[in-house]
Design a protein around this motif. Structure first.
Motif, PDB file in Angstrom:
ATOM      1  N   GLY A  11       0.796  -1.220   0.000  1.00  0.00           N
ATOM      2  CA  GLY A  11       0.000   0.000   0.000  1.00  0.00           C
ATOM      3  C   GLY A  11       0.829   1.271   0.000  1.00  0.00           C
ATOM      4  O   GLY A  11       0.473   2.261  -0.639  1.00  0.00           O
ATOM      5  N   LEU A  12       1.933   1.258   0.704  1.00  0.00           N
ATOM      6  CA  LEU A  12       2.689   2.499   0.882  1.00  0.00           C
ATOM      7  C   LEU A  12       4.062   2.499   0.213  1.00  0.00           C
ATOM      8  O   LEU A  12       4.546   3.550  -0.194  1.00  0.00           O
ATOM      9  CB  LEU A  12       2.872   2.784   2.384  1.00  0.00           C
ATOM     10  N   GLY A  13       4.697   1.347   0.104  1.00  0.00           N
ATOM     11  CA  GLY A  13       6.084   1.338  -0.346  1.00  0.00           C
ATOM     12  C   GLY A  13       6.307   0.901  -1.767  1.00  0.00           C
ATOM     13  O   GLY A  13       7.365   1.175  -2.350  1.00  0.00           O
ATOM     14  N   LEU A  14       5.353   0.213  -2.374  1.00  0.00           N
ATOM     15  CA  LEU A  14       5.595  -0.338  -3.699  1.00  0.00           C
ATOM     16  C   LEU A  14       5.627   0.736  -4.784  1.00  0.00           C
ATOM     17  O   LEU A  14       6.513   0.733  -5.638  1.00  0.00           O
ATOM     18  CB  LEU A  14       4.542  -1.390  -4.031  1.00  0.00           C
ATOM     19  N   ARG A  15       4.682   1.650  -4.751  1.00  0.00           N
ATOM     20  CA  ARG A  15       4.652   2.680  -5.796  1.00  0.00           C
ATOM     21  C   ARG A  15       5.902   3.560  -5.791  1.00  0.00           C
ATOM     22  O   ARG A  15       6.484   3.793  -6.866  1.00  0.00           O
ATOM     23  CB  ARG A  15       3.394   3.536  -5.680  1.00  0.00           C
ATOM     24  N   PRO A  16       6.366   4.073  -4.657  1.00  0.00           N
ATOM     25  CA  PRO A  16       7.609   4.849  -4.692  1.00  0.00           C
ATOM     26  C   PRO A  16       8.799   4.033  -5.190  1.00  0.00           C
ATOM     27  O   PRO A  16       9.662   4.558  -5.902  1.00  0.00           O
ATOM     28  CB  PRO A  16       7.818   5.268  -3.234  1.00  0.00           C
ATOM     29  N   LEU A  17       8.830   2.733  -4.849  1.00  0.00           N
ATOM     30  CA  LEU A  17       9.900   1.870  -5.347  1.00  0.00           C
ATOM     31  C   LEU A  17       9.821   1.733  -6.866  1.00  0.00           C
ATOM     32  O   LEU A  17      10.841   1.829  -7.561  1.00  0.00           O
ATOM     33  CB  LEU A  17       9.823   0.498  -4.681  1.00  0.00           C
ATOM     34  N   LEU A  18       8.623   1.522  -7.382  1.00  0.00           N
ATOM     35  CA  LEU A  18       8.451   1.397  -8.837  1.00  0.00           C
ATOM     36  C   LEU A  18       8.743   2.712  -9.550  1.00  0.00           C
ATOM     37  O   LEU A  18       9.298   2.716 -10.651  1.00  0.00           O
ATOM     38  CB  LEU A  18       7.036   0.915  -9.159  1.00  0.00           C
ATOM     39  N   GLU A  19       8.362   3.833  -8.952  1.00  0.00           N
ATOM     40  CA  GLU A  19       8.665   5.131  -9.564  1.00  0.00           C
ATOM     41  C   GLU A  19      10.162   5.400  -9.572  1.00  0.00           C
ATOM     42  O   GLU A  19      10.693   5.969 -10.529  1.00  0.00           O
ATOM     43  CB  GLU A  19       7.939   6.246  -8.816  1.00  0.00           C
TER      44      GLU A  19
END
Length: 73
Positions: A11-19
């Motif tokens: 929920g919180l960490g995957l999107r910033p990692l992918l970006e």
């Protein structure tokens, strides 16, 4: 309870990692291209139906029958 850290990461960490890696923008570009292709196909078929209907109406409303029309048009 073991699912809670996984859900927090997703929920919180995957999107910033992918970006940060650039995979998010690549994935978004692929999805956008697919959606544009699908939308273009829908528009193309709709335009064809509208053109066929207009042509049919124009041929049906003539006073002199077009020789290209079927016999009992």
């Amino acid at each position: 309870m073991s699912y809670l850290p996984l859900l927090m990461f997703l929920g919180l960490g995957l999107r910033p990692l992918l970006e940060a890696t650039g995979l998010y923008h690549l994935f978004q570009a692929i999805l956008l291209k697919r959606d544009d292709a699908a939308w273009e196909k829908i528009n193309k078929t709709h335009r064809q139906k509208v053109n066929q209907k207009e042509r049919s109406n124009s041929l049906k409303q003539r006073r002199v029958k077009d020789p290209r029309l079927p016999k009992n048009w």
